[in-house]
Design a protein around this motif. Structure first.
Motif, short mmCIF file in Angstrom:
data_model
loop_
_atom_site.label_atom_id
_atom_site.label_comp_id
_atom_site.label_asym_id
_atom_site.label_seq_id
_atom_site.Cartn_x
_atom_site.Cartn_y
_atom_site.Cartn_z
N SER A 243 18.87 -24.06 5.18
CA SER A 243 17.61 -24.57 5.46
C SER A 243 16.59 -24.13 4.45
CB SER A 243 17.19 -24.36 6.82
OG SER A 243 18.02 -24.81 7.92
N PRO A 244 15.90 -24.82 4.23
CA PRO A 244 15.56 -26.27 4.54
C PRO A 244 16.74 -27.02 3.51
CG PRO A 244 13.85 -25.72 3.19
CD PRO A 244 14.53 -24.44 3.38
N PHE A 245 17.31 -28.27 4.09
CA PHE A 245 18.08 -28.91 3.36
C PHE A 245 17.65 -30.32 2.78
CE2 PHE A 245 18.68 -30.63 7.45
CZ PHE A 245 19.24 -31.86 7.29
N ILE A 246 16.38 -30.75 3.42
CA ILE A 246 15.53 -31.79 2.96
C ILE A 246 13.98 -31.15 2.54
CG2 ILE A 246 14.42 -33.85 3.31
CD1 ILE A 246 16.94 -34.43 4.99
N SER A 247 13.75 -31.21 1.28
CA SER A 247 12.27 -30.43 0.94
C SER A 247 11.87 -31.04 -0.16
CB SER A 247 12.62 -29.04 0.88
OG SER A 247 13.48 -28.68 -0.43
N ALA A 288 11.76 -43.39 4.13
CA ALA A 288 13.16 -43.37 3.01
C ALA A 288 14.31 -42.79 3.75
CB ALA A 288 12.92 -42.31 1.93
N ILE A 289 15.30 -43.06 3.21
CA ILE A 289 16.68 -42.55 3.96
C ILE A 289 17.50 -42.16 2.67
CG2 ILE A 289 16.67 -44.41 5.83
CD1 ILE A 289 18.82 -45.98 3.99
N ILE A 290 18.33 -41.16 3.08
CA ILE A 290 19.04 -40.35 2.17
C ILE A 290 20.67 -40.15 3.07
CG2 ILE A 290 18.41 -37.74 2.69
CD1 ILE A 290 18.33 -37.71 -0.35
N ARG A 291 21.68 -40.29 2.16
CA ARG A 291 22.91 -39.80 2.65
C ARG A 291 23.21 -38.34 3.01
NH1 ARG A 291 27.65 -42.99 1.45
NH2 ARG A 291 28.67 -41.00 2.20
N LEU A 292 23.77 -37.88 4.03
CA LEU A 292 24.05 -36.80 4.50
C LEU A 292 25.61 -36.39 4.35
CD1 LEU A 292 21.76 -35.89 7.33
CD2 LEU A 292 21.26 -35.45 4.97
N LYS A 293 26.01 -35.42 4.08
CA LYS A 293 27.59 -34.85 4.31
C LYS A 293 27.54 -33.64 5.11
CE LYS A 293 27.70 -32.41 -0.20
NZ LYS A 293 28.34 -31.96 -1.34
N ILE A 299 25.38 -28.86 6.75
CA ILE A 299 24.91 -30.26 6.50
C ILE A 299 24.08 -30.07 5.42
CG2 ILE A 299 23.50 -32.21 7.21
CD1 ILE A 299 23.49 -30.83 9.90
N LYS A 300 24.45 -31.01 4.20
CA LYS A 300 23.81 -31.04 2.88
C LYS A 300 23.40 -32.63 2.51
CE LYS A 300 25.68 -26.95 0.95
NZ LYS A 300 26.71 -26.62 -0.22
N ILE A 301 22.51 -32.89 1.69
CA ILE A 301 22.46 -34.14 1.13
C ILE A 301 23.42 -34.44 0.06
CG2 ILE A 301 20.76 -35.31 -0.40
CD1 ILE A 301 18.66 -33.60 0.49
#
Length: 312
Positions: A243-247, A288-293, A299-301
């Motif tokens: 974390s953070p994994f979205i920033s 917005a949207i983004i794919r995660l894996k 959890i990552k982008i």
């Protein structure tokens, strides 16, 4: 002739705007039903009057239409139930053929119901009983029980969980448990007195519970998303070192946060969230949207360049 050309140009401009404008929804959520995706959120578009929760639809996550709510584009419009101001952070879910919307209004949490994802969602005008202000509801079902993850405004924005009654009318106060509050450096980049963790989203995978949340004030460019894991809906929650994994650092957009996990075709995992309008302006916030894996418990982008802006 001049007026004729002007009319054509004006028509073209308005048409182009309608087809290419961003969806201005903060605190967004996406609910899928029968192959259609429904996007809801805190209304940021000042050109649309009235208050409540708009809804937009798509079948491919790329082309959106709306607003298409049952009442003037609203799935829930002020007057349909509890609330006079501050309509924030809705979540929509289905149970036994009825659609429900958990939402914030007047800094309290209420739940409305409808026979359609387009609404109108209505309730009896009451909020969930609470001894403090509370926002950002997320309903989670697990092993026959219903849990309300939410934010209590008490010495900061702190995320709590409690089991709910079967009719969604109240929490079982004896189960109320704090999950997390801001502690790590990235969660409080401005060293404020009133720290913020908010926007909880929870899911379960292979016996592990995942709590995604946002930290910092939403007006801060460092607003970002992290997560914690636990082996029980009540925790204890261990914050992940990823974390953070979205920033802003990862996506190059300021104010990234407060969204929801959902699944698309082929069970692809996505996160829908909002960003600031620009480097200079917080609002209107864009969606917005983004794919995660996810691999093991991390959890990552999928790809930082895979961000998709929701637009008409």
């Amino acid at each position: 002739m001049k007026h004729f050309i002007y009319i054509i140009l004006l028509s073209f401009t308005l048409t182009g705007f309608a087809q290419h404008t961003n969806l201005f929804l903060a605190d967004p959520t996406i609910f899928e039903h029968d192959g259609t995706y429904y996007a809801y959120g805190t209304k940021e578009n000042g050109n649309i009057k009235a208050e409540g929760f708009l809804v937009y639809t798509s079948t491919d996550l790329k082309h959106w239409e709306g607003p298409k709510g049952a009442t003037d584009g609203f799935a829930f419009k002020k007057g349909d139930g509890y609330g006079t101001w501050g309509f924030w952070a809705p979540q929509v879910f289905e149970k036994n053929g009825t659609f429900y919307m958990a939402y914030t209004a007047d800094e309290h949490i209420a739940i409305a119901s409808s026979d359609s994802p387009l609404g109108p969602f209505t309730n009896n005008g009451n909020a969930l009983p609470s001894d403090v202000r509370q926002i950002d509801p997320f309903i989670f079902f697990d092993n026959g029980k219903t849990y309300l993850y939410h934010v209590r405004l008490d010495n900061g924005n702190r995320i709590f969980v409690a089991e709910m009654t079967d009719d969604f009318s109240a929490i079982k106060t004896e189960t109320l448990t704090e999950c997390i509050h801001a502690e790590a450096g990235w969660e409080d980049t401005e060293s404020v007195t009133w720290t913020v963790t908010e926007g909880p989203t929870v899911y379960k995978k292979d016996g592990m519970y995942y709590l995604l949340y946002s930290a910092n004030d939403f007006r801060n460019k460092d607003y970002a998303v992290g997560y914690a894991t636990a082996t029980s809906p009540y925790g204890p929650w261990k914050k992940n070192e990823n974390s953070p994994f979205i920033s802003q650092t990862l996506l190059n957009y300021p104010g990234t946060g407060h969204g929801d996990v959902f699944y698309g075709k082929n069970n692809n995992m996505y996160y829908v969230f909002h960003t600031h309008f620009s480097e200079e302006k917080v609002g209107p916030r864009k969606t917005a949207i983004i794919r995660l894996k996810q691999k093991n418990n991390t959890i990552k982008i999928l790809n930082a360049k895979s961000i998709i802006w929701l637009a008409l």
